[in-house]
Motif scaffolding. Structure first.
Motif, mmCIF file in Angstrom:
data_model
loop_
_atom_site.group_PDB
_atom_site.id
_atom_site.type_symbol
_atom_site.label_atom_id
_atom_site.label_comp_id
_atom_site.label_asym_id
_atom_site.label_seq_id
_atom_site.Cartn_x
_atom_site.Cartn_y
_atom_site.Cartn_z
ATOM 1 N N ILE A 3 0.980 -0.995 -0.097
ATOM 2 C CA ILE A 3 -0.093 -0.040 -0.057
ATOM 3 C C ILE A 3 0.966 1.373 0.065
ATOM 4 O O ILE A 3 0.965 1.994 1.100
ATOM 5 C CB ILE A 3 -0.798 0.026 1.189
ATOM 6 N N ASN A 6 0.104 4.968 1.601
ATOM 7 C CA ASN A 6 0.146 5.161 2.835
ATOM 8 C C ASN A 6 1.441 5.656 3.390
ATOM 9 O O ASN A 6 1.749 6.081 4.491
ATOM 10 C CB ASN A 6 -0.169 4.047 3.677
ATOM 11 N N ARG A 84 -10.836 -5.506 -3.363
ATOM 12 C CA ARG A 84 -9.465 -4.886 -2.452
ATOM 13 C C ARG A 84 -8.275 -4.704 -3.586
ATOM 14 O O ARG A 84 -7.612 -3.697 -3.512
ATOM 15 C CB ARG A 84 -9.004 -5.845 -1.390
ATOM 16 N N LYS A 85 -8.175 -5.667 -4.504
ATOM 17 C CA LYS A 85 -7.039 -5.536 -5.211
ATOM 18 C C LYS A 85 -7.071 -3.931 -6.026
ATOM 19 O O LYS A 85 -6.194 -3.146 -6.106
ATOM 20 C CB LYS A 85 -6.707 -6.603 -6.309
ATOM 21 N N TRP A 87 -9.061 -1.721 -5.314
ATOM 22 C CA TRP A 87 -9.131 -0.476 -4.527
ATOM 23 C C TRP A 87 -7.679 0.014 -4.345
ATOM 24 O O TRP A 87 -7.387 1.454 -4.250
ATOM 25 C CB TRP A 87 -9.630 -0.518 -3.030
ATOM 26 N N ARG A 88 -6.759 -0.959 -4.073
ATOM 27 C CA ARG A 88 -5.355 -0.603 -3.847
ATOM 28 C C ARG A 88 -4.500 0.047 -4.929
ATOM 29 O O ARG A 88 -3.895 0.920 -4.960
ATOM 30 C CB ARG A 88 -4.604 -1.858 -3.200
ATOM 31 N N ARG A 91 -6.177 3.611 -5.385
ATOM 32 C CA ARG A 91 -5.423 4.583 -4.033
ATOM 33 C C ARG A 91 -3.856 4.878 -4.398
ATOM 34 O O ARG A 91 -3.454 5.849 -4.612
ATOM 35 C CB ARG A 91 -5.640 4.041 -2.809
ATOM 36 N N ASN A 92 -3.229 3.707 -4.836
ATOM 37 C CA ASN A 92 -1.752 4.013 -5.022
ATOM 38 C C ASN A 92 -1.613 4.859 -6.193
ATOM 39 O O ASN A 92 -0.552 5.883 -5.991
ATOM 40 C CB ASN A 92 -1.103 2.652 -5.389
ATOM 41 N N ASP A 233 -11.161 -8.517 4.572
ATOM 42 C CA ASP A 233 -10.938 -8.508 3.188
ATOM 43 C C ASP A 233 -12.222 -7.979 2.538
ATOM 44 O O ASP A 233 -12.173 -7.363 1.251
ATOM 45 C CB ASP A 233 -10.615 -9.722 2.643
ATOM 46 N N THR A 275 -10.957 4.390 3.645
ATOM 47 C CA THR A 275 -10.845 2.965 3.620
ATOM 48 C C THR A 275 -10.045 2.270 4.756
ATOM 49 O O THR A 275 -9.373 2.867 5.390
ATOM 50 C CB THR A 275 -9.783 2.731 2.272
ATOM 51 N N ASP A 277 -7.640 0.377 4.459
ATOM 52 C CA ASP A 277 -6.139 0.403 4.064
ATOM 53 C C ASP A 277 -5.734 1.935 4.619
ATOM 54 O O ASP A 277 -4.535 1.659 5.103
ATOM 55 C CB ASP A 277 -6.132 0.543 2.534
#
Length: 426
Positions: A3, A6, A84-85, A87-88, A91-92, A233, A275, A277
């Motif tokens: 992630i 973050n 989730r994959k 979403w990450r 965000r990244n 998850d 999120t 995360d």
């Protein structure tokens, strides 16, 4: 997947106040109406709303497998359902593009005009279409207080409370976004002493409930359960929740089947979904539980979150008074336990479903999450900054809930959950 969004060392080329709830490490998701009257899915950095529909169309998500219309919808449901994959990855990528070391968007004025809005230029909307809404009753301090008020204090908690996360199914049609006024509800209440006919009229004991709610993704088919080790998850993120309550209507109707009209008239949520995360750095030890839960509810690792919570009351034409300072970490039953229990009987959970924590109360009086507890059923009124007193919530009072997590590196917040009480309809 790492992630990278973050990274506490990240800085944005957008100007972000050091005390903002929305640094580049947050990247929450919401839905808003732009100055051009276009509904879009977006995120927020500082005091800027980011149009992810335009961001996607202009190629900034290239390489991430997204449908063309993923962010051109009026709810986040499809995006949440992608898992989730996705979403990450999203965000990244947003964090990379708005990082101070990345110049492509920063130096493209035409693109910036289409993608970036000042927060006051947009109108926030309900972020998800909530198909089903469950409200838990998962704070031990709150359940003990309420049990003491309405039953024998020595037997405040019923035997099942320490064995499972108690909950009920609420009404999704009355979930509203922050800023929409709440009309004082009308209904039946207990008969006067010596009478048999119930009273009828506007609620006299209107209350707020300090809660948080988690939003789920599609997870299990009918007849299947979510193992507790996988539960997080399937949790997209969290919002602030004021689950308004008419105590007089509720106390008359709730036996034998529980909350109904005293609860289903309005539930206000904050507009940005933060999120899990983004909240990962703020995980803390779970509360010690009196009994060892049954195997399907036993958790390993930290599943609680350190989120500071605050409630204020602002009368009309007066200053706000902060009346509650609490924390989400006080919850006895964790979100993972709540979701595992919700599905242990095979109940399917869908993208956009909302699960309320139940009122969040802590161990001290100033951390109690409702007027019912703060005034001890009206016996000890609260004096506000303007000199007026409150046993419960008055007409034209505005209730404001805030929440944020903070450590030495970063502050991740939720903004505000705001609702003004209007008089009952005649």
């Amino acid at each position: 997947m790492l992630i990278t969004a973050n990274d506490p060392k990240r800085k944005s080329w957008l100007n972000v106040d050091k005390n903002s709830d929305f640094p580049i490490q947050n990247i929450p998701f919401g839905v808003f109406l732009t100055r051009d009257d276009i509904i879009t899915i977006g995120t927020r950095i500082g005091d800027y709303a980011i149009d992810l529909g335009a961001f996607h169309q202009l190629g900034y998500f290239d390489g991430i497998p997204l449908t063309d219309d993923m962010f051109l919808q009026d709810t986040l449901n499809d995006f949440i359902a992608d898992g989730r994959k996705t979403w990450r990855l999203v965000r990244n990528r947003i964090a990379d593009v708005f990082d101070s070391t990345y110049s492509a968007l920063r130096d493209n004025e035409e693109h910036r005009e289409k993608i970036i809005f000042k927060i006051e230029e947009v109108e926030m909307l309900l972020p998800v279409s909530v198909g089903d809404y469950t409200d838990f009753y998962a704070s031990k301090e709150h359940a003990t207080n309420v049990g003491s008020l309405f039953r024998d204090p020595e037997n405040a908690l019923l035997p099942n409370w320490l064995q499972l996360p108690v909950g009920y199914h609420g009404r999704s049609s009355s979930i509203i976004q922050s800023g929409i006024p709440v009309r004082r509800p009308v209904g039946q209440s207990r008969p006067n002493e010596g009478e048999t006919t119930p009273n009828f009229g506007p609620s006299k004991l209107l209350d707020f409930e300090l809660e948080m709610a988690f939003i789920t993704t599609a997870s299990n088919n009918l007849g299947e359960r979510i193992p507790i080790e996988e539960a997080e998850d399937y949790i997209f993120g969290l919002v602030l929740l004021n689950d308004w309550s008419a105590r007089d209507i509720q106390s008359w109707e709730y036996v034998p089947l529980g909350p109904f009209l005293g609860k289903n008239f309005a539930s206000t949520i904050s507009p940005w979904i933060v999120t899990l995360d983004a909240l990962a750095p703020f995980k803390v030890d779970n509360p010690e539980q009196v009994h060892t839960p049954l195997p399907y509810l036993q958790v390993e690792g930290k599943k609680s979150y350190d989120i500071n919570l605050q409630v204020g009351i602002k009368p009309e034409n007066a200053t706000e008074t902060i009346i509650v300072n609490s924390n989400f970490k006080y919850m006895y039953w964790t979100m993972a336990q709540q979701l595992a229990h919700h599905t242990v009987n095979g109940c399917p959970v869908n993208a956009g479903d909302m699960m309320g924590s139940g009122t969040i109360s802590g161990p001290t009086k100033d951390s109690f999450g409702s007027m019912l507890e703060l005034t001890w059923k009206g016996q000890h009124p609260i004096t506000l900054n303007d000199g007026t007193q409150r046993k419960f919530i008055n007409d034209n009072d505005t209730v404001i809930i805030r929440g944020y997590s903070k450590n030495n590196d970063v502050r991740i917040g939720f903004g505000e959950c705001v609702g003004k009480v209007l008089p009952a309809n005649k």
